[in-house]
Design a protein around this motif. Structure first.
Motif, short mmCIF file in Angstrom:
data_model
loop_
_atom_site.label_atom_id
_atom_site.label_comp_id
_atom_site.label_asym_id
_atom_site.label_seq_id
_atom_site.Cartn_x
_atom_site.Cartn_y
_atom_site.Cartn_z
N VAL A 55 45.26 -3.17 6.47
CA VAL A 55 46.20 -2.06 6.57
C VAL A 55 47.10 -2.10 5.36
N SER A 56 47.18 -1.01 4.65
CA SER A 56 48.02 -0.96 3.45
C SER A 56 49.47 -0.68 3.86
N LEU A 109 46.20 -5.04 14.31
CA LEU A 109 46.79 -6.37 14.47
C LEU A 109 48.12 -6.38 13.72
N SER A 110 49.17 -6.87 14.36
CA SER A 110 50.51 -6.83 13.77
C SER A 110 51.17 -8.19 13.78
N LEU A 111 52.10 -8.37 12.87
CA LEU A 111 52.97 -9.54 12.84
C LEU A 111 54.33 -9.08 13.34
N PRO A 168 52.28 -4.10 10.26
CA PRO A 168 50.82 -3.99 10.38
C PRO A 168 50.12 -4.96 9.44
N LEU A 169 49.07 -5.59 9.95
CA LEU A 169 48.30 -6.54 9.14
C LEU A 169 46.91 -6.00 8.82
N LEU A 170 46.16 -5.68 9.84
CA LEU A 170 44.79 -5.20 9.67
C LEU A 170 44.30 -4.53 10.94
N LEU A 190 49.70 -10.31 17.14
CA LEU A 190 49.10 -9.72 18.34
C LEU A 190 48.64 -8.30 18.08
N TYR A 191 47.86 -7.77 19.01
CA TYR A 191 47.43 -6.38 18.94
C TYR A 191 48.56 -5.52 19.49
N GLU A 192 49.02 -4.57 18.68
CA GLU A 192 50.17 -3.74 19.08
C GLU A 192 49.71 -2.30 19.26
#
Length: 305
Positions: free
Chosen positions: A304-305, A266-268, A160-162, A147-149
């Protein structure tokens, strides 16, 4: 506390009725009521409010429900972990997805990869708003959610994913490949409710520029939003993956909002209160590998690194 009583209590709260819960659990209602009374006696707290419509948890009941779900889930995971020693991973893995996120583009690759690599694992996908997904993570109803966090949530571990840029989407009078927020302020807007990450980011940007958005409708459903945009009544603001999907469905255009540039992370998310089961961890690793594939970068998503 008795493990069986906790299981009964969770089922009663999930169903919202002692009578129906008794039927599902194959136990007489008086006996089930006695189990609840015993649990309330052990905790010295009223846990359920009984009405003609059914039962609802008290504040103490809500606290117990959250912990009970976690306890029951951990017991289930322990049982599966022991049974899976030396065997192929199996069982259910539940994943929450916020509608319109970049994760929607990897749904089929995820199902296909899990099917190929973990044939005994059943994937359950649940779409809902970010707030609801986090609540389900905390209650143990989901293993993970994409989801967007916008801000940290107590009890949630977020990876964080991207990042996705925000785009304006419409079907009439295309402003070009990019558009200034001041120009967006002159357009009729369809946006989600003010608790969504997209709406919060849009409202924040308008406020910082001292602009006022002309919101003519608040729409949660992607199907309804697509119909509204296709009608030409207004435009909307969406993350790139959702914007591309709606643009194609409505035969419209999309323009990057550049002044100011706007994006969403976007996060997991997983619950910080317990560990993932072996099968959930395996699915998580597959999901992460799919998100990092170059195919997603083709949509100009910023990893996102």
């Amino acid at each position: 506390m008795n493990f069986r009583r906790l299981k009964y209590f969770v089922k009663i709260v999930d169903i919202g009725s002692l009578t129906q819960a008794a039927e599902v659990l194959h136990i007489a209602q008086p006996a089930l009521s006695q189990q609840v009374a015993t649990l309330e006696g052990e905790l010295d707290q009223q846990l359920l409010i009984r009405t003609k419509r059914g039962v609802t948890p008290t504040e103490a009941g809500k606290v117990l429900y959250t912990h009970a779900r976690t306890i029951l889930r951990q017991c289930e995971q322990a049982h599966l972990a022991v049974n899976n020693v030396g065997q192929t991973l199996g069982g259910q893995v539940s994943i929450g997805l916020a509608p319109g996120t970049a994760a929607s583009s990897i749904t089929m690759p995820l199902l296909q990869t899990v099917r190929a690599e973990l044939p005994d694992v059943l994937v359950y996908l649940h779409e809902n708003s970010g707030a609801v997904l986090n609540d389900k993570l905390l209650s143990g109803q989901l293993d993970m959610a994409v989801l967007y966090e916008r801000s940290p949530v107590a009890g949630i571990s977020s990876q964080p994913l991207l990042k996705e840029d925000l785009y304006l989407v419409g079907t009439r009078e295309c402003p070009g490949q990019s558009v200034d927020l001041a120009a967006v302020a002159q357009m009729n807007l369809f946006l989600p409710r003010d608790y969504s990450a997209v709406r919060l980011r849009v409202d924040e940007a308008f406020s910082l520029r001292r602009l006022t958005a002309k919101v003519i409708g608040e729409i949660e459903s992607i199907a309804t939003l697509t119909a509204a945009i296709a009608s030409g009544m207004g435009v909307t603001v969406l993350p790139e993956s959702a914007a591309r999907s709606l643009c194609n469905a409505a035969n419209g255009w999309m323009a990057r909002i550049t002044t100011p540039s706007m994006n969403l992370p976007l996060s997991l998310n997983v619950s910080a209160r317990g560990s993932l089961s072996p099968q959930a961890q395996a699915v998580k690793e597959i999901l992460l590998s799919l998100v990092s594939r170059p195919a997603l970068e083709n949509h100009e998503l910023q990893l996102v690194s």
